[in-house]
Design a protein around this motif. Structure first.
Motif, short mmCIF file in Angstrom:
data_model
loop_
_atom_site.label_atom_id
_atom_site.label_comp_id
_atom_site.label_asym_id
_atom_site.label_seq_id
_atom_site.Cartn_x
_atom_site.Cartn_y
_atom_site.Cartn_z
N ASN A 129 1.15 -1.59 -0.52
CA ASN A 129 0.13 0.14 0.28
C ASN A 129 0.89 1.19 -0.20
O ASN A 129 0.27 1.69 -0.41
CB ASN A 129 -1.29 -0.23 1.40
CG ASN A 129 -2.12 -0.82 1.24
OD1 ASN A 129 -2.29 -1.60 0.37
ND2 ASN A 129 -2.76 -0.74 2.17
N GLU A 154 2.31 5.31 -3.04
CA GLU A 154 2.58 6.89 -3.09
C GLU A 154 4.12 7.26 -3.29
O GLU A 154 3.88 8.03 -4.27
CB GLU A 154 3.07 7.18 -1.33
CG GLU A 154 2.04 7.33 -0.67
CD GLU A 154 2.56 7.01 0.58
OE1 GLU A 154 3.53 6.87 1.54
OE2 GLU A 154 1.14 6.41 1.89
N ARG A 204 0.08 0.07 -8.18
CA ARG A 204 -0.61 1.15 -8.50
C ARG A 204 -1.17 0.69 -9.47
O ARG A 204 -3.22 0.07 -9.91
CB ARG A 204 -0.22 2.08 -8.88
CG ARG A 204 -0.87 3.64 -9.08
CD ARG A 204 -0.76 4.28 -9.47
NE ARG A 204 -0.32 5.52 -7.78
CZ ARG A 204 -1.90 5.67 -7.24
NH1 ARG A 204 -2.88 5.81 -7.67
NH2 ARG A 204 -1.13 6.77 -5.98
N CYS A 256 -6.88 0.72 2.90
CA CYS A 256 -5.91 1.19 2.41
C CYS A 256 -7.01 2.90 1.75
O CYS A 256 -7.25 2.93 0.87
CB CYS A 256 -5.45 0.52 1.51
SG CYS A 256 -4.15 1.76 0.27
N GLU A 257 -6.32 3.96 1.98
CA GLU A 257 -6.78 5.53 1.74
C GLU A 257 -6.56 5.31 0.20
O GLU A 257 -7.23 6.45 -0.10
CB GLU A 257 -6.14 6.66 2.36
CG GLU A 257 -7.04 7.78 2.39
CD GLU A 257 -5.93 8.62 3.83
OE1 GLU A 257 -6.16 9.71 3.52
OE2 GLU A 257 -5.91 8.06 5.17
N GLU A 258 -5.12 5.02 0.13
CA GLU A 258 -5.08 5.93 -1.31
C GLU A 258 -6.09 4.61 -2.31
O GLU A 258 -6.29 5.68 -3.41
CB GLU A 258 -3.74 5.53 -1.68
CG GLU A 258 -4.01 6.17 -3.18
CD GLU A 258 -3.40 7.49 -3.79
OE1 GLU A 258 -3.84 7.28 -4.87
OE2 GLU A 258 -3.34 7.92 -2.68
N TRP A 259 -6.19 3.73 -1.76
CA TRP A 259 -7.15 3.07 -3.02
C TRP A 259 -8.59 3.33 -3.31
O TRP A 259 -9.56 3.67 -4.18
CB TRP A 259 -7.28 1.34 -2.35
CG TRP A 259 -7.81 0.21 -3.37
CD1 TRP A 259 -8.30 0.24 -4.52
CD2 TRP A 259 -7.25 -0.72 -3.51
NE1 TRP A 259 -8.62 -0.45 -4.98
CE2 TRP A 259 -8.46 -1.19 -4.34
CE3 TRP A 259 -6.87 -2.08 -2.76
CZ2 TRP A 259 -7.86 -2.93 -5.04
CZ3 TRP A 259 -7.28 -3.13 -2.95
CH2 TRP A 259 -7.47 -3.74 -3.80
N ARG A 291 -9.31 6.87 -2.79
CA ARG A 291 -9.56 7.94 -3.33
C ARG A 291 -8.75 8.09 -4.99
O ARG A 291 -9.89 8.39 -5.57
CB ARG A 291 -7.80 8.59 -2.66
CG ARG A 291 -7.65 9.71 -1.62
CD ARG A 291 -6.62 10.25 -1.06
NE ARG A 291 -6.75 10.52 0.25
CZ ARG A 291 -7.76 12.09 0.23
NH1 ARG A 291 -8.57 12.29 -0.47
NH2 ARG A 291 -7.95 12.38 1.54
N SER A 292 -8.18 6.48 -5.45
CA SER A 292 -8.53 6.33 -6.73
C SER A 292 -9.69 5.59 -7.58
O SER A 292 -9.96 5.99 -8.17
CB SER A 292 -7.53 5.52 -6.64
OG SER A 292 -5.81 5.28 -6.39
#
Length: 505
Positions: free
Chosen positions: A328, A332, A377, A413-416, A418-419
């Motif tokens: 994860n 970034e 990613r 997973c925060e970025e997941w 957001r994506s």
């Protein structure tokens, strides 16, 4: 304080979670189990291993609380089929949703148009996930076994039979079998005749609010609970994920990413799409969940980790953390769009919106610029593109999607998150509980026991933790890449077909 126990019999594990009367998680337990693949296209599980996982999970979750738990309510994965004899002993393993051995029958029914005719009555798309086509395969390839089978049941029915010695199936699981008419809420005679079985070979179909009492003492003692505790038969995990994320009102959508993934909306009546791109399953007599499921969600991420993450797995053991935490963080180190690389996540074929078991995975656009973070990613973005593909089909059925509520393991997973918000182009509502099917089972249980007058009122137990809005600078880029993704799927279909004969185990 009152306590309720929700149990979700999933594809990779069974979870048992105790909630309090405010919808807060109090205690959780789970047990994992393997999927067996004895030959190419076969996906099975041992029903007795799963039953023991149910016993162990409930026992561990209910310990110290068993005397004050008001009821148990069940959620379960859809599309499984088990042949059992007169003593209820399995003649087969549980053949699960990802099994594709019946693909030949699926193609036959697509070409003849018969599958489309059955879809309009049952809401279950023409696909190898459907127990209907699994039964055709068993009939023709396991003739003696088929003839000697007493009942054909799902994994939840197996658990219920073991606990209560009755064969009952809820409308929700039944409606995902391809055998059940979602308008009459009865088995479809024409389909049973086509298979060559009588209704007596199937469990009695009951509402999802049906309450069972009088559990066998040997199992109630093993779990440390009272044999008289009310047990709500519950519904399927997909329908309960909507309920457990408070997305059963008009215009509210739910997106799940767990082992697989799905996009769903609720309707007050059955709805089937013209292109057979969506399913329609029963939650209650006046709530129907319409949507599309993808095969490859978290399991695609796990495949990437298992095959390309040896160093990360070793590091995670040394540091006593999850290997996913390391992966994860890679997100970034790679910009949105994965530097122009796309992952098509069809490792096990695909359900919605293509309903084609022959689709396969691909990385497109690889260059010497790309690193492991970019591949990481690309995997999570590919899963998100797949869900957007389903979402566009759902949008065509709904006047307006007013809100999207998310649930499933990817929420860690925060970025997941957001994506996904960037790719869908809509804000995503995050609930306090990650475990929407278990919470949905509790909400349905409270409604069944008449603690609430309506599902909508009971669903308010699901509280919002946060809302993620799409990042404006990424929306246009993701829209363009999504169009490339769509075109790539269409162009590669014929090539994947040609490669299939070489994919022998």
């Amino acid at each position: 304080m009152k306590y309720y126990l929700g149990v979700d019999i999933g594809t990779t594990s069974t979870k048992a979670i105790v909630f309090d009367e405010k919808g807060k998680e109090v205690k959780k337990a789970s047990r994992e189990y393997p999927t067996l693949s004895p030959q190419a296209g076969f996906k099975e599980q041992d029903p007795e291993v799963i039953f023991q996982a149910v016993i162990d999970s409930i026992s561990n979750a209910a310990s110290d609380l068993s005397g004050i738990i008001d009821f148990i309510s069940f959620s379960a994965a859809m599309h499984s089929i088990i042949a059992v004899d007169k003593e209820g002993l399995p003649l087969t393993n549980s053949i699960i949703w990802s099994d594709s051995r019946s693909e030949g029958y699926v193609e036959e029914y697509k070409i003849s148009g018969k599958g489309r005719e059955y879809y309009k009555r049952t809401g279950t798309p023409t696909h190898s996930m459907s127990p209907l086509y699994k039964l055709f395969w068993l009939r023709d390839n396991e003739k003696e076994l088929f003839k000697n089978t007493h009942k054909f049941i799902s994994i939840k029915e197996y658990v219920i039979y073991k606990l209560f010695n009755v064969y009952k199936v809820d409308f929700s699981i039944a409606s995902a079998s391809g055998l059940f008419n979602i308008y009459t809420r009865k088995y479809e005679p024409k389909i049973l005749s086509d298979i060559g079985i009588s209704e007596g070979k199937l469990s009695e179909a009951v509402p999802t609010t049906h309450i069972l009492r009088g559990m066998k003492e040997e199992y109630s003692e093993a779990m440390g609970i009272s044999s008289s505790i009310p047990v709500v038969i519950g519904a399927s995990d997909g329908c309960l994920a909507n309920l457990g994320s408070n997305s059963i009102k008009e215009g509210a959508a739910s997106i799940t990413i767990g082992t697989s993934g799905a996009v769903r909306v609720a309707f007050n009546k059955p709805v089937t799409g013209e292109g057979e791109r969506t399913f329609c399953y029963i939650l209650t007599e006046d709530k129907y969940i319409v949507g599309g499921a993808i095969n490859n969600g978290g399991d695609a991420y796990r495949w990437f980790r298992d095959n390309f993450g040896e160093l990360e797995v070793l590091e995670s053991k040394e540091r006593d953390i999850s290997s996913y935490e390391i992966f994860n963080r890679y997100l970034e180190a790679s910009p949105p769009g994965s530097r122009g690389m796309i992952f098509l996540p069809f490792l096990t074929g695909e359900r919605a919106p293509y309903w084609n078991s022959n689709l396969r995975g691909s990385f497109i656009g690889i260059s010497d610029l790309h690193t492991k973070p970019d591949f990481t990613r690309a995997v999570i973005e590919g899963i998100c593109y797949s869900l957007k593909d389903v979402y566009t089909s759902i949008e065509a059925l709904v006047k307006e999607v007013k809100s999207i509520h998310i649930n499933g393991g990817f929420m860690r997973c925060e970025e997941w998150i957001r994506s996904l918000s960037d790719i869908i182009g809509m804000p995503l509502v995050v609930a306090q509980s990650f475990e929407a099917p278990c919470l949905g089972a509790i909400i349905l249980g409270l409604y069944a026991l008449k603690e609430y007058d309506s599902l909508e009122e009971a669903a308010e137990l699901c509280r919002t933790a946060e809302v993620y809005a799409p990042r404006k600078e990424n929306i246009e880029m993701y829209n363009e890449i999504f169009q490339v993704y769509k075109e790539a799927v269409e162009r590669l279909m014929s090539l994947w077909e040609r490669l299939l004969k070489y994919q022998i185990k």
